[in-house]
Design a protein around this motif. Structure first.
Motif, PDB file in Angstrom:
ATOM      1  N   TYR A  43       0.820  -1.224   0.000  1.00  0.00           N
ATOM      2  CA  TYR A  43       0.000   0.000   0.000  1.00  0.00           C
ATOM      3  C   TYR A  43       0.853   1.273   0.000  1.00  0.00           C
ATOM      4  O   TYR A  43       0.325   2.379   0.089  1.00  0.00           O
ATOM      5  CB  TYR A  43      -0.919   0.042   1.227  1.00  0.00           C
ATOM      6  N   VAL A  78       2.887   0.558   8.312  1.00  0.00           N
ATOM      7  CA  VAL A  78       2.268   1.171   9.496  1.00  0.00           C
ATOM      8  C   VAL A  78       2.830   0.569  10.788  1.00  0.00           C
ATOM      9  O   VAL A  78       3.570  -0.414  10.767  1.00  0.00           O
ATOM     10  CB  VAL A  78       0.725   1.087   9.438  1.00  0.00           C
ATOM     11  N   PHE A  80       1.828  -1.215  13.414  1.00  0.00           N
ATOM     12  CA  PHE A  80       1.765  -2.615  13.880  1.00  0.00           C
ATOM     13  C   PHE A  80       2.722  -3.502  13.072  1.00  0.00           C
ATOM     14  O   PHE A  80       3.195  -4.519  13.562  1.00  0.00           O
ATOM     15  CB  PHE A  80       0.314  -3.151  13.842  1.00  0.00           C
ATOM     16  N   CYS A 103      -3.211   2.738  12.373  1.00  0.00           N
ATOM     17  CA  CYS A 103      -4.144   1.889  11.610  1.00  0.00           C
ATOM     18  C   CYS A 103      -5.503   1.962  12.301  1.00  0.00           C
ATOM     19  O   CYS A 103      -5.599   1.696  13.501  1.00  0.00           O
ATOM     20  CB  CYS A 103      -3.615   0.459  11.612  1.00  0.00           C
ATOM     21  N   SER A 104      -6.541   2.315  11.546  1.00  0.00           N
ATOM     22  CA  SER A 104      -7.870   2.457  12.162  1.00  0.00           C
ATOM     23  C   SER A 104      -8.381   1.112  12.666  1.00  0.00           C
ATOM     24  O   SER A 104      -9.086   1.046  13.676  1.00  0.00           O
ATOM     25  CB  SER A 104      -8.861   3.072  11.170  1.00  0.00           C
ATOM     26  N   LEU A 105      -8.009   0.041  11.987  1.00  0.00           N
ATOM     27  CA  LEU A 105      -8.453  -1.288  12.423  1.00  0.00           C
ATOM     28  C   LEU A 105      -7.799  -1.648  13.761  1.00  0.00           C
ATOM     29  O   LEU A 105      -8.475  -2.090  14.696  1.00  0.00           O
ATOM     30  CB  LEU A 105      -8.091  -2.310  11.333  1.00  0.00           C
ATOM     31  N   ASN A 131      -3.178  -7.113  12.117  1.00  0.00           N
ATOM     32  CA  ASN A 131      -3.454  -5.671  12.160  1.00  0.00           C
ATOM     33  C   ASN A 131      -3.959  -5.293  13.551  1.00  0.00           C
ATOM     34  O   ASN A 131      -5.126  -4.945  13.747  1.00  0.00           O
ATOM     35  CB  ASN A 131      -4.515  -5.281  11.127  1.00  0.00           C
ATOM     36  N   CYS A 189     -11.619  -1.668   9.296  1.00  0.00           N
ATOM     37  CA  CYS A 189     -10.660  -0.772   8.634  1.00  0.00           C
ATOM     38  C   CYS A 189     -11.454   0.273   7.843  1.00  0.00           C
ATOM     39  O   CYS A 189     -12.304  -0.091   7.025  1.00  0.00           O
ATOM     40  CB  CYS A 189      -9.790  -1.605   7.697  1.00  0.00           C
ATOM     41  N   HIS A 190     -11.160   1.540   8.075  1.00  0.00           N
ATOM     42  CA  HIS A 190     -11.931   2.606   7.412  1.00  0.00           C
ATOM     43  C   HIS A 190     -11.728   2.606   5.891  1.00  0.00           C
ATOM     44  O   HIS A 190     -12.606   3.030   5.157  1.00  0.00           O
ATOM     45  CB  HIS A 190     -11.567   3.971   8.015  1.00  0.00           C
ATOM     46  N   VAL A 191     -10.578   2.130   5.440  1.00  0.00           N
ATOM     47  CA  VAL A 191     -10.284   2.125   4.001  1.00  0.00           C
ATOM     48  C   VAL A 191     -11.184   1.103   3.287  1.00  0.00           C
ATOM     49  O   VAL A 191     -11.818   1.403   2.274  1.00  0.00           O
ATOM     50  CB  VAL A 191      -8.794   1.761   3.762  1.00  0.00           C
ATOM     51  N   HIS A 192     -11.258  -0.092   3.858  1.00  0.00           N
ATOM     52  CA  HIS A 192     -12.006  -1.160   3.192  1.00  0.00           C
ATOM     53  C   HIS A 192     -13.515  -1.068   3.424  1.00  0.00           C
ATOM     54  O   HIS A 192     -14.283  -1.629   2.643  1.00  0.00           O
ATOM     55  CB  HIS A 192     -11.449  -2.522   3.630  1.00  0.00           C
ATOM     56  N   GLU A 217     -11.355  -7.596   4.008  1.00  0.00           N
ATOM     57  CA  GLU A 217     -11.713  -6.551   4.975  1.00  0.00           C
ATOM     58  C   GLU A 217     -12.890  -5.703   4.483  1.00  0.00           C
ATOM     59  O   GLU A 217     -13.388  -4.839   5.201  1.00  0.00           O
ATOM     60  CB  GLU A 217     -10.517  -5.629   5.239  1.00  0.00           C
ATOM     61  N   CYS A 283      -5.257   4.611   2.050  1.00  0.00           N
ATOM     62  CA  CYS A 283      -4.986   4.545   3.484  1.00  0.00           C
ATOM     63  C   CYS A 283      -4.113   5.755   3.846  1.00  0.00           C
ATOM     64  O   CYS A 283      -2.937   5.796   3.486  1.00  0.00           O
ATOM     65  CB  CYS A 283      -4.289   3.247   3.859  1.00  0.00           C
ATOM     66  N   PHE A 285      -2.890   6.519   6.557  1.00  0.00           N
ATOM     67  CA  PHE A 285      -1.777   6.166   7.457  1.00  0.00           C
ATOM     68  C   PHE A 285      -0.584   5.666   6.639  1.00  0.00           C
ATOM     69  O   PHE A 285       0.554   6.083   6.853  1.00  0.00           O
ATOM     70  CB  PHE A 285      -2.201   5.084   8.447  1.00  0.00           C
ATOM     71  N   MET A 286      -0.859   4.762   5.697  1.00  0.00           N
ATOM     72  CA  MET A 286       0.220   4.241   4.846  1.00  0.00           C
ATOM     73  C   MET A 286       0.897   5.377   4.087  1.00  0.00           C
ATOM     74  O   MET A 286       2.114   5.376   3.906  1.00  0.00           O
ATOM     75  CB  MET A 286      -0.348   3.242   3.829  1.00  0.00           C
TER      76      MET A 286
HETATM   77 FE1  SF4 Z   1      -5.019  -0.325   8.757  1.00  0.00          FE
HETATM   78 FE2  SF4 Z   1      -4.661   1.144   6.549  1.00  0.00          FE
HETATM   79 FE3  SF4 Z   1      -4.475  -1.547   6.447  1.00  0.00          FE
HETATM   80 FE4  SF4 Z   1      -6.837  -0.348   6.850  1.00  0.00          FE
HETATM   81  S1  SF4 Z   1      -5.544  -0.225   5.012  1.00  0.00           S
HETATM   82  S2  SF4 Z   1      -6.055  -2.127   7.933  1.00  0.00           S
HETATM   83  S3  SF4 Z   1      -6.249   1.424   8.127  1.00  0.00           S
HETATM   84  S4  SF4 Z   1      -3.155  -0.134   7.557  1.00  0.00           S
END
Ligand code: SF4
Ligand code: 13P
Length: 331
Positions: A43, A78, A80, A103-105, A131, A189-192, A217, A283, A285-286
């Motif tokens: 990512y 990220v 983790f 990571c939101s998850l 995650n 996860c907010h992205v998925h 996800e 993402c 964060f990524m």
């Molecule tokens: Fe976490 Fe980003 Fe992966 Fe979603 S895409 S699980 S927020 S690192």
């Protein structure tokens, strides 16, 4: 020149880089000098994936971290993931170019609440998605990634009662495939979860030849219209061997860089999010990791990921178990 306190406050080194600096050349020089390896998740942005020594999904990256022979691991991913690398390679200095890359998850599973949940269900085996924070891993029996989650659950004795955490979508995806007594933590996860079914179907209508491929996800309605569901690594393998020439890709669009490199003859359309202007679901964060931050992180060997020894030992056991089972199952 930055000060240690600046990193603590900002989470990264904020130093002006001279205009015209060839970041790629500087990073190459530093990694050689310092015997450092750069591990990057799919990512990350294309420039970062291309300078990395190794690019992979969560399972590949944890395997790589466990076997790496270097003085420094710079983790382009990220928090983790960097923690997992440190746990598996405790003698190695682990750098994460921006400590804010969370990571939101992982955040959707706070350790105190999870501890109570686990204690309230002492008869259950705890399977936790990678995650998650090290504190959550320390409360778990086995870690999994999206590549091996289903097979690990299937591998456990049928009468074993389970807790699956923290991703509710991956948990539901597994529990819909196997008949298991499984309590699922309601994290996401907010992205998925951001993908818009309606907009995916609009694209499919104008591209009827496109195959829909998504990460587990994603929410159930999105998974239900998918032709293939898999981890980032599995999606990449799939597009390599599958006959379709066009795909709607329901995961973080960073993976499309590898897909295009693997199959330049194919077309990849990022699945759109509900409220995005970029037409995808990135993402944030990524994407905090940049070439500039990688360069500065290698130069100053900061921010370094420092972890508590006891926590590392507790979190290591379930991660090693995952690696053992995966090796045993040939995953
Ligand atoms: Fe976490 Fe980003 Fe992966 Fe979603 S895409 S699980 S927020 S690192
Ligand atoms: P994988 O790397 O296992 O596909 O997981 C995707 C993800 O969300 C990583 O943050």
């Amino acid at each position: 020149m930055f000060k240690r306190s600046d990193i603590t406050e900002k989470g990264y080194i904020d130093e002006k880089i001279e205009k015209g600096t060839d970041l790629k050349a500087e990073i190459n020089k530093l990694r050689k000098e310092k015997n450092a390896v750069i591990l990057a998740h799919y990512y990350q942005t294309p420039d970062i994936q291309d300078i990395a020594d190794f690019v992979g999904d969560s399972l590949d990256l944890s395997r790589k971290a466990a076997s790496v022979n270097a003085d420094i691991i710079l983790f382009a991913g990220v928090h983790f993931m960097a923690e997992t690398a440190k746990i598996l390679s405790p003698q190695t200095k682990v750098l994460i170019p921006d400590l804010n890359a969370g990571c939101s998850l992982s955040d959707s599973c706070p350790p105190e609440e999870f501890k109570k949940f686990v204690e309230a269900n002492p008869d259950r085996t705890v399977i936790t998605y990678i995650n998650s924070a090290a504190e959550i891993k320390a409360l778990s029996d086995i870690i999994c990634t999206s590549t091996n989650a289903f097979k690990i659950v299937e591998y456990l004795p049928e009468d074993e009662k389970l807790i699956f955490a923290p991703d509710r979508n991956l948990g539901n995806y597994i529990s819909n495939k196997v008949d298991r007594d499984m309590l699922i933590w309601q994290g996401a996860c907010h992205v998925h979860e951001e993908f818009s079914l309606e907009r995916i179907l609009d694209i499919k209508n104008s591209n009827p030849d496109a195959s829909i491929i998504v990460h587990p996800e994603c929410e159930l309605p999105v998974r239900m219209v998918a032709d293939f569901i898999g981890s980032t690594g599995a999606l990449l393998k799939h597009i390599n061997k599958d006959d379709s020439l066009k795909y709607i890709v329901g995961t973080e669009p960073g993976i499309i860089h590898q897909m295009k490199k693997n199959r330049p003859d194919k077309t990849f359309i990022p699945a759109p999010a509900k409220d995005s202007t970029c037409g995808c679901s990135e993402c944030n964060f990524m994407k905090l990791i940049t070439m500039e931050k990688i360069y500065l992180s290698l130069k100053y060997e900061e921010p370094e990921l420092i972890m508590n020894d006891e926590l590392m030992k507790k979190a290591e056991r379930p991660i090693r178990k995952m690696l053992e089972i995966s090796d045993h199952l040939g995953i």
